[in-house]
Design an enzyme around this catalytic site. Structure first.
Site, PDB file in Angstrom:
ATOM      1  CG  ASP A   1      24.242  -7.702 -16.716  1.00  0.00           C
ATOM      2  OD1 ASP A   1      25.456  -6.906 -16.967  1.00  0.00           O
ATOM      3  OD2 ASP A   1      23.694  -7.614 -15.700  1.00  0.00           O
TER       4      ASP A   1
HETATM    5  N1  URA Z   1      22.515  -2.809 -14.589  1.00  0.00           N
HETATM    6  C1  URA Z   1      22.963  -4.173 -14.404  1.00  0.00           C
HETATM    7  O1  URA Z   1      23.057  -4.797 -13.173  1.00  0.00           O
HETATM    8  N2  URA Z   1      23.149  -5.025 -15.538  1.00  0.00           N
HETATM    9  C2  URA Z   1      22.932  -4.330 -16.823  1.00  0.00           C
HETATM   10  O2  URA Z   1      22.903  -4.809 -17.825  1.00  0.00           O
HETATM   11  C3  URA Z   1      22.852  -2.803 -16.919  1.00  0.00           C
HETATM   12  C4  URA Z   1      22.723  -2.170 -15.502  1.00  0.00           C
END
Ligand code: URA
Length: 230
Positions: A104
């Site tokens: 993310d």
């Molecule tokens: N889980 C998440 O919530 N975000 C990420 O970027 C990777 C795994």
């Protein structure tokens, strides 16, 4: 062996039309001789452009320390992306350099980028089960029994009917934990903690398979051998 115009275009030098004009202008040599036909086939290692060897003709596999604030999407409308960390010519390659799975925008840590398309499919396939280790800080003390819940194969994420695969959990402090996942569902770590009533404040991926960041600073990357995963 690849056509000269295709080779230059695929390595991000420009369009095939531009490549043809560079050949016509005598800027491309093959094994020391000026090329006169952009349709001629050559090994990348024998080609020079303006006297210089071609820019990284081998496939790319990069380990990046993704900083918070960059997205993994190529869509510019989603904001600044991780590809902006790379040399411009690499961003114009075809097949394009893309991330192996995504982190993310608000997640930092270990991210792999590659132009080896089959590797992206292989390593993101649920069958492959590459362990990925995340470190999370939470908005509250770790709820009791988290280890059992995450390991139980019964944890359901909101809006899904298939429970999460078992995940290994280690408490690192009152509000900090490490979680090892073998799947890669959308926002999975944040949603797993949300299912237990906690909100993830910071999230960082420390490991992907056998790979770690080492002393790479945020925004830096290093190259891996393209056959790292066999
Ligand atoms: N889980 C998440 O919530 N975000 C990420 O970027 C990777 C795994």
């Amino acid at each position: 062996m690849r056509r000269l115009d295709q080779l230059l275009a695929n390595l991000g030098y420009g369009s095939r039309r531009q490549a043809r004009s560079w050949v016509e202008g005598g800027r491309v040599t093959v094994a020391g001789r000026v090329a006169d036909d952009a349709g001629d086939k050559a090994e990348a290692a024998d080609v020079r452009f303006d006297g210089e060897p071609l820019d990284h003709p081998e496939p790319l596999l990069l380990l990046v320390h993704k900083p918070v604030g960059l997205v993994c999407s190529h869509d510019e409308r989603e904001g600044p992306n991780v590809y902006s960390l790379l040399p411009e010519r690499w961003r114009l390659r075809n097949p394009p350099v893309t991330s192996i799975g995504r982190l993310d925008k608000d997640t930092s840590g270990l991210l792999l980028l590659t132009d080896i398309t089959p590797l992206v499919h292989r390593l993101t396939s649920p069958r492959h089960k590459v362990p990925k280790v995340y470190r999370a800080t939470l908005d509250r003390d770790l709820p009791p029994g988290l280890g059992e819940r995450f390991a139980s194969s019964t944890l359901l994420l909101e809006g899904e009917d298939a429970p999460c695969a078992p995940a290994a959990f280690t408490a690192l402090g009152p509000r900090e934990a490490e979680l090892t996942l073998t799947e890669g569902r959308y926002h999975q770590v944040r949603r797993m903690f949300a299912a237990t009533g906690a909100t993830v404040l910071t999230l960082h991926r420390v490991r992907f398979g056998d790979l770690e960041l080492g002393d790479l600073a945020p925004g830096q990357w290093r190259e891996l051998l393209p056959n790292h995963f066999g």
